[in-house]
Design an enzyme around this catalytic site. Structure first.
Site, PDB file in Angstrom:
ATOM      1  N   PRO A  90       0.699  -1.290  -0.003  1.00  0.00           N
ATOM      2  CA  PRO A  90       0.155   0.231  -0.028  1.00  0.00           C
ATOM      3  C   PRO A  90       0.631   1.255   0.048  1.00  0.00           C
ATOM      4  CG  PRO A  90      -0.190  -0.954   1.990  1.00  0.00           C
ATOM      5  CD  PRO A  90       0.563  -1.954   1.084  1.00  0.00           C
ATOM      6  N   GLU A 117       2.159  -7.863   9.030  1.00  0.00           N
ATOM      7  CA  GLU A 117       2.041  -6.463   9.163  1.00  0.00           C
ATOM      8  C   GLU A 117       2.828  -5.611   7.973  1.00  0.00           C
ATOM      9  OE1 GLU A 117       1.573  -2.844  11.164  1.00  0.00           O
ATOM     10  OE2 GLU A 117       0.548  -4.653  11.470  1.00  0.00           O
ATOM     11  N   ARG A 155      -2.794  -8.670 -20.954  1.00  0.00           N
ATOM     12  CA  ARG A 155      -3.332  -8.725 -22.074  1.00  0.00           C
ATOM     13  C   ARG A 155      -2.886  -7.755 -23.047  1.00  0.00           C
ATOM     14  NH1 ARG A 155      -6.754  -4.236 -22.128  1.00  0.00           N
ATOM     15  NH2 ARG A 155      -8.491  -5.268 -22.811  1.00  0.00           N
ATOM     16  N   ASP A 170      -8.975   1.315 -25.150  1.00  0.00           N
ATOM     17  CA  ASP A 170      -9.337   1.106 -23.951  1.00  0.00           C
ATOM     18  C   ASP A 170      -9.473   2.337 -23.128  1.00  0.00           C
ATOM     19  OD1 ASP A 170      -9.956  -1.707 -24.394  1.00  0.00           O
ATOM     20  OD2 ASP A 170      -8.152  -2.304 -23.172  1.00  0.00           O
TER      21      ASP A 170
END
Length: 252
Positions: A90, A117, A155, A170
């Protein structure tokens, strides 16, 4: 491309990698996958991969040794001199289509999926080439993030989608969101497909799609326009959208 995934939960991956576009990519040999349990590299008899953090605190921290040894082993077996080693975290840079296109140029990707953690800081400093976050939220582990990135990268590889033009328009690939799509029937419960799409006039259709792509971006993701270089026609359309928005707000 070769993709290796280091995880404590390898059983999470077959359902994703063995279906749809990711499976097709492997079948045509555009990519090969290897999912490795880095617990197998632990050098203690109990195969533990985590320990209490120095200085105290909640949770457990992944030890450096199993991950260092796993990455070194995979790198030694790689045909690529410097594979990209991606840490799902994160704290990493937020993932986007530009990063997907960059990673799609690589020959070998190694994903590290953490749990607990966090990671021993030495893993970040000495093993990893890229730290990536798929969004401003916290998941139980890095596995789902790795799957998202793998799907978005694979992809883009040649021949995977069958039509090389498929991904070029896209959302985000052009810098704008994609235009609306319609299919049969032309009239469904009195909701009709725009006449221009039934006209057969490809110049007008292309123009409509370009305008609606800009309109959708202006309404839903105006932040994408901050660094987007508009041509003269797009500037006129944008002025039109602003006036429409002002009129709608007055009517309310």
């Amino acid at each position: 491309m070769k993709i290796d995934v280091l995880t404590l939960f390898p059983e999470m991956f077959p359902g994703v990698l063995n279906n749809s576009i990711l499976k097709r990519a492997e079948d045509i040999k555009a990519v090969s996958y290897r999912v490795v349990n880095f617990r197998d590299y632990a050098d203690n008899k109990h195969h533990t991969v985590d320990d209490y953090p120095y200085g105290g605190g909640a949770g457990m921290v992944l030890k450096p040794q199993p991950i260092f040894d796993a990455v070194e082993d995979l790198t030694a077996r790689s045909e690529t001199e410097n594979p990209r080693v991606i840490l799902l975290c994160p704290q990493g840079a937020r993932y986007n289509q530009k990063k997907a296109e960059e990673l799609a140029q690589s020959e070998h990707l190694i994903f590290i999926c953490g749990h607990y953690e966090g990671y021993d800081e030495r893993i970040r400093e000495h093993v990893v080439t890229d730290e990536i976050s798929i969004g401003d939220f916290v998941l139980t582990g890095g596995e789902l993030g790795a799957m998202v990135i793998i799907d978005s990268v694979v992809r883009l590889l040649p021949d995977v989608l069958g039509n090389e033009q498929s991904h070029m328009k896209d959302s985000f690939s052009t810098g704008l969101l994609e235009h609306p799509h319609y299919t049969r029937p032309a009239d469904f419960r009195d909701m009709k497909v725009p006449d221009v799409l039934l006209s057969g006039n490809h110049r007008l259709i292309d123009e409509w799609r370009a305008k609606e792509s800009l309109r959708r971006t202006f309404i839903r993701r105006p932040d994408l326009l901050e660094d987007y270089l508009l041509d003269d026609q797009q500037k006129k359309w944008l002025q039109e959208f602003v006036k429409e928005q002002e009129t709608n707000q007055k009517d309310k």
